[in-house]
Every structure is written in structure tokens, then in C-alpha cells.
Motif scaffolding. Structure first.
Motif, PDB file in Angstrom:
ATOM      1  N   ILE A  67     -26.585  42.450 -26.798  1.00  0.00           N
ATOM      2  CA  ILE A  67     -25.464  42.062 -25.944  1.00  0.00           C
ATOM      3  C   ILE A  67     -24.282  41.747 -26.840  1.00  0.00           C
ATOM      4  O   ILE A  67     -24.407  40.959 -27.784  1.00  0.00           O
ATOM      5  CB  ILE A  67     -25.822  40.843 -25.074  1.00  0.00           C
ATOM      6  CG1 ILE A  67     -26.936  41.222 -24.105  1.00  0.00           C
ATOM      7  CG2 ILE A  67     -24.601  40.355 -24.306  1.00  0.00           C
ATOM      8  CD1 ILE A  67     -27.310  40.157 -23.124  1.00  0.00           C
ATOM      9  N   ALA A  68     -23.163  42.389 -26.570  1.00  0.00           N
ATOM     10  CA  ALA A  68     -21.952  42.193 -27.371  1.00  0.00           C
ATOM     11  C   ALA A  68     -22.257  42.338 -28.863  1.00  0.00           C
ATOM     12  O   ALA A  68     -21.787  41.570 -29.692  1.00  0.00           O
ATOM     13  CB  ALA A  68     -21.328  40.829 -27.065  1.00  0.00           C
ATOM     14  N   THR A  87     -21.452  34.897 -23.305  1.00  0.00           N
ATOM     15  CA  THR A  87     -21.164  36.267 -22.885  1.00  0.00           C
ATOM     16  C   THR A  87     -21.358  36.561 -21.397  1.00  0.00           C
ATOM     17  O   THR A  87     -20.774  37.516 -20.885  1.00  0.00           O
ATOM     18  CB  THR A  87     -22.080  37.267 -23.650  1.00  0.00           C
ATOM     19  OG1 THR A  87     -23.426  36.846 -23.527  1.00  0.00           O
ATOM     20  CG2 THR A  87     -21.689  37.365 -25.108  1.00  0.00           C
ATOM     21  N   ILE A  88     -22.172  35.771 -20.701  1.00  0.00           N
ATOM     22  CA  ILE A  88     -22.627  36.198 -19.375  1.00  0.00           C
ATOM     23  C   ILE A  88     -22.221  35.248 -18.262  1.00  0.00           C
ATOM     24  O   ILE A  88     -22.300  34.032 -18.417  1.00  0.00           O
ATOM     25  CB  ILE A  88     -24.173  36.361 -19.374  1.00  0.00           C
ATOM     26  CG1 ILE A  88     -24.568  37.459 -20.355  1.00  0.00           C
ATOM     27  CG2 ILE A  88     -24.680  36.705 -17.979  1.00  0.00           C
ATOM     28  CD1 ILE A  88     -26.046  37.563 -20.607  1.00  0.00           C
ATOM     29  N   GLY A  89     -21.782  35.831 -17.146  1.00  0.00           N
ATOM     30  CA  GLY A  89     -21.536  35.057 -15.933  1.00  0.00           C
ATOM     31  C   GLY A  89     -22.449  35.550 -14.829  1.00  0.00           C
ATOM     32  O   GLY A  89     -22.631  36.757 -14.655  1.00  0.00           O
ATOM     33  N   PHE A  90     -23.051  34.635 -14.074  1.00  0.00           N
ATOM     34  CA  PHE A  90     -23.994  35.001 -13.015  1.00  0.00           C
ATOM     35  C   PHE A  90     -23.413  34.743 -11.630  1.00  0.00           C
ATOM     36  O   PHE A  90     -22.828  33.703 -11.384  1.00  0.00           O
ATOM     37  CB  PHE A  90     -25.271  34.152 -13.101  1.00  0.00           C
ATOM     38  CG  PHE A  90     -26.100  34.415 -14.319  1.00  0.00           C
ATOM     39  CD1 PHE A  90     -26.990  35.466 -14.341  1.00  0.00           C
ATOM     40  CD2 PHE A  90     -25.979  33.607 -15.428  1.00  0.00           C
ATOM     41  CE1 PHE A  90     -27.767  35.712 -15.462  1.00  0.00           C
ATOM     42  CE2 PHE A  90     -26.748  33.846 -16.557  1.00  0.00           C
ATOM     43  CZ  PHE A  90     -27.637  34.898 -16.573  1.00  0.00           C
ATOM     44  N   SER A 161     -15.593  31.324 -14.909  1.00  0.00           N
ATOM     45  CA  SER A 161     -14.863  30.211 -15.520  1.00  0.00           C
ATOM     46  C   SER A 161     -14.867  30.248 -17.044  1.00  0.00           C
ATOM     47  O   SER A 161     -13.952  29.751 -17.670  1.00  0.00           O
ATOM     48  CB  SER A 161     -15.408  28.867 -15.018  1.00  0.00           C
ATOM     49  OG  SER A 161     -16.752  28.725 -15.434  1.00  0.00           O
ATOM     50  N   LEU A 162     -15.889  30.846 -17.633  1.00  0.00           N
ATOM     51  CA  LEU A 162     -15.910  30.939 -19.098  1.00  0.00           C
ATOM     52  C   LEU A 162     -15.471  32.331 -19.572  1.00  0.00           C
ATOM     53  O   LEU A 162     -15.700  32.695 -20.702  1.00  0.00           O
ATOM     54  CB  LEU A 162     -17.304  30.595 -19.632  1.00  0.00           C
ATOM     55  CG  LEU A 162     -17.789  29.159 -19.380  1.00  0.00           C
ATOM     56  CD1 LEU A 162     -19.177  28.938 -19.970  1.00  0.00           C
ATOM     57  CD2 LEU A 162     -16.813  28.131 -19.944  1.00  0.00           C
ATOM     58  N   ARG A 163     -14.836  33.086 -18.678  1.00  0.00           N
ATOM     59  CA  ARG A 163     -14.355  34.440 -18.998  1.00  0.00           C
ATOM     60  C   ARG A 163     -15.444  35.298 -19.648  1.00  0.00           C
ATOM     61  O   ARG A 163     -15.292  35.781 -20.774  1.00  0.00           O
ATOM     62  CB  ARG A 163     -13.131  34.379 -19.910  1.00  0.00           C
ATOM     63  CG  ARG A 163     -11.974  33.672 -19.265  1.00  0.00           C
ATOM     64  CD  ARG A 163     -10.752  33.695 -20.144  1.00  0.00           C
ATOM     65  NE  ARG A 163      -9.653  33.076 -19.441  1.00  0.00           N
ATOM     66  CZ  ARG A 163      -8.875  33.718 -18.559  1.00  0.00           C
ATOM     67  NH1 ARG A 163      -9.064  35.001 -18.336  1.00  0.00           N
ATOM     68  NH2 ARG A 163      -7.907  33.086 -17.941  1.00  0.00           N
ATOM     69  N   PRO A 164     -16.548  35.491 -18.936  1.00  0.00           N
ATOM     70  CA  PRO A 164     -17.662  36.247 -19.518  1.00  0.00           C
ATOM     71  C   PRO A 164     -17.300  37.716 -19.702  1.00  0.00           C
ATOM     72  O   PRO A 164     -16.543  38.280 -18.919  1.00  0.00           O
ATOM     73  CB  PRO A 164     -18.758  36.103 -18.468  1.00  0.00           C
ATOM     74  CG  PRO A 164     -18.021  35.922 -17.190  1.00  0.00           C
ATOM     75  CD  PRO A 164     -16.802  35.128 -17.536  1.00  0.00           C
ATOM     76  N   ARG A 165     -17.859  38.320 -20.731  1.00  0.00           N
ATOM     77  CA  ARG A 165     -17.622  39.749 -20.962  1.00  0.00           C
ATOM     78  C   ARG A 165     -18.560  40.595 -20.117  1.00  0.00           C
ATOM     79  O   ARG A 165     -18.361  41.783 -19.946  1.00  0.00           O
ATOM     80  CB  ARG A 165     -17.792  40.062 -22.446  1.00  0.00           C
ATOM     81  CG  ARG A 165     -16.700  39.364 -23.272  1.00  0.00           C
ATOM     82  CD  ARG A 165     -16.924  39.568 -24.734  1.00  0.00           C
ATOM     83  NE  ARG A 165     -16.896  40.980 -25.064  1.00  0.00           N
ATOM     84  CZ  ARG A 165     -17.316  41.461 -26.221  1.00  0.00           C
ATOM     85  NH1 ARG A 165     -17.819  40.660 -27.129  1.00  0.00           N
ATOM     86  NH2 ARG A 165     -17.252  42.759 -26.451  1.00  0.00           N
TER      87      ARG A 165
END
Ligand code: ADP
Ligand code: ADP
Length: 226
Positions: A67-68, A87-90, A161-165
């Protein structure tokens, strides 16, 4: 570099020795940055398992996962947690919003975890996100005071909110009416365009899948088309 690279991913569940069930039989997938991809397939085909593996919530039995640009297989739980947060938003179907907290507090939660406290920047970002998902004025409402569609908007604001890629969504529109489902999909698409975040979205809706850049289909734990 791709945002996500899976090679030969297998997953077996121990369902009481000596019985072992393999539910993913060697999955190869690459997702490029900013790709908007649907994951489809019949119930029980392994979609949730695959999403949980990509989301670093479940360990793999075999195969490699990057990942990334970072190898994730072989990381310990602390390493997985760190890579996941970075890296991840759910977005889950049933929200997983905390009922005792306001919409604003729910959106601020990911930035509080790790920092222990909400910075003024985190609050400003959360307020801005709630405006962007169309929830201006609802900042202090609790999930129970919001409609299903509004709750899903809060869940999306929180995921972003954490600007996930990489955004992972498990049937984000599954329990919503068509109009609301379209709006939720449009929000994900907008964030994908504005920030270049890749999205992998589990959906049973062929119409929504058709609006993605690409569709990955799982049948019985195997990728049958890409
Ligand atoms: P889908 O999301 O496509 O419906 P799942 O990934 O939920 O598929 O499930 C794929 C298969 O793995 C199913 O046969 C399911 O019963 C099995 N499975 C999922 N999670 C577990 C688990 N924790 N333990 C044992 N079997 C599981
Ligand atoms: P969906 O198909 O909507 O993704 P499922 O009913 O397949 O949902 O699975 C819901 C949850 O239960 C998932 O976390 C999955 O991993 C788990 N699960 C599914 N099948 C089994 C099983 N046979 N044994 C244990 N856990 C399971």
C-alpha cells in the motif's frame, strides 16, 4: 507507483481443526492512484474478506500486499495500525458512528486517535468536511437525530478527515434509496476527483458499478473479470 498492489493473496479461516476453509484463492490486483473502482460479486464470494485484508484489518494466509509503496504483509499489529491510519479511510454500510457523540465529534474522532485531543485544525477540517457533504447546521446533532443518508454523509466526512489516499467503502449505499445513493456516490466521486484519492467500493448495484472507472468481480474467492 500504484496505491495498491496485491499478489497471490490467499485467505483461509480456521473453522475448527482440522477443517480449514480457503475463501480467497490467489488474488492479483493493482489499483493506480486516483482510480475509482467497483468490487462486485455474489454474497459469500469474499468481497468483505478482501476489503478487510486491503484495509489491514485481517491478516493474509499467503501473498504480498503493498500500500502506497510499503509492504504490509509481515507487519505486526502496531505497524498495520500505523500504515492504516496514514493511508486508508473506511466507509461502512452501517455507519459505525458513535451514538453518544455529535456529528462534528464523530468526524473529529480519527484525528483525535493518536493525538489524544482535538486540535483547532482538526475541528476546522471537520467543520469544513461537514459543509462539503451538505451537513451545515447539523454539526451538533447526534447520529440518532439524522436520517440514514445524513448518517452516511457523516461517515464519509469521517473517512475523509485524514485525507486518505485510499478509500474503502463496503456497500456505502446498500440501505439507502436511489436518490440518496446517487448523492453518496457523487460525494465519493467528488473527493476522488479533488484529492486524487483512489476508491474501492463494494456494491451490488450494477448501475453504480457502471459509473466507476473499472469493475473487479469476485466469484467463489477468485477474480473472474477485471
Ligand atoms: P462477501 O462479502 O462477498 O459476502 P465474505 O468475505 O463475507 O463474502 O465471505 C466469504 C466466505 O468466507 C463466506 O463463505 C463466509 O462464510 C466466509 N467467512 C467470512 N468471514 C469468516 C470468518 N471470520 N470465519 C470463517 N469464515 C468466514
Ligand atoms: P456481507 O456479505 O454483507 O459482507 P457477511 O454476513 O458475509 O456480510 O459477514 C458479516 C461479518 O461476519 C463479516 O465480518 C464476516 O467476516 C463475518 N463472517 C461471515 N461468515 C462467517 C463465518 N462463517 N464465520 C465467522 N464469521 C463470519
Amino acid at each position: 507507483a500504484p496505491i495498491l498492489q496485491l499478489r497471490g493473496i490467499r485467505k483461509r479461516y480456521n473453522i475448527g481443526t482440522p477443517v480449514e476453509a480457503e475463501v480467497l484463492h490467489g488474488i492479483d490486483v493493482t489499483l493506480q492512484q486516483a482510480e475509482f473502482v467497483a468490487l462486485t460479486g455474489p454474497s459469500g464470494s469474499g468481497k468483505s474478506t478482501l476489503l478487510n485484508i486491503i484495509g489491514l484489518l485481517e491478516h493474509t494466509t499467503a501473498g504480498t500486499l503493498e500500500i502506497a509503496g510499503q509492504r504490509a504483509d509481515g507487519l505486526d499489529d502496531a505497524g498495520l495500525t500505523q500504515l492504516r491510519g496514514a493511508t486508508i479511510g473506511f466507509v461502512f454500510q452501517f455507519h459505525h458512528l458513535l451514538p453518544a457523540f455529535s456529528a462534528l465529534e464523530n468526524v473529529m474522532l480519527p484525528s483525535m486517535i493518536g493525538h489524544g485531543t482535538a486540535t483547532p485544525e482538526a475541528e476546522a477540517t471537520a467543520r469544513d468536511l461537514l459543509v462539503r457533504v451538505g451537513l451545515k447546521g447539523a454539526e451538533h446533532k447526534r447520529p440518532g437525530e439524522l436520517s440514514g443518508g445524513m448518517q452516511q454523509r457523516v461517515a464519509i466526512a469521517r473517512a475523509l478527515s485524514l485525507r486518505p489516499r485510499l478509500i474503502l467503502a463496503d456497500e456505502p449505499t446498500g440501505n439507502l434509496d436511489t436518490v440518496t445513493a446517487d448523492e453518496i456516490f457523487a460525494l465519493l466521486r467528488e473527493f476522488n476527483r479533488d484529492h486524487g484519492s483512489a476508491c474501492l467500493i463494494v456494491t451490488h448495484d450494477p448501475r453504480l458499478a457502471g459509473s466507476c472507472d473499472r469493475t473487479i468481480q469476485l466469484v467463489d474467492g477468485r477474480l473472474v473479470s477485471d
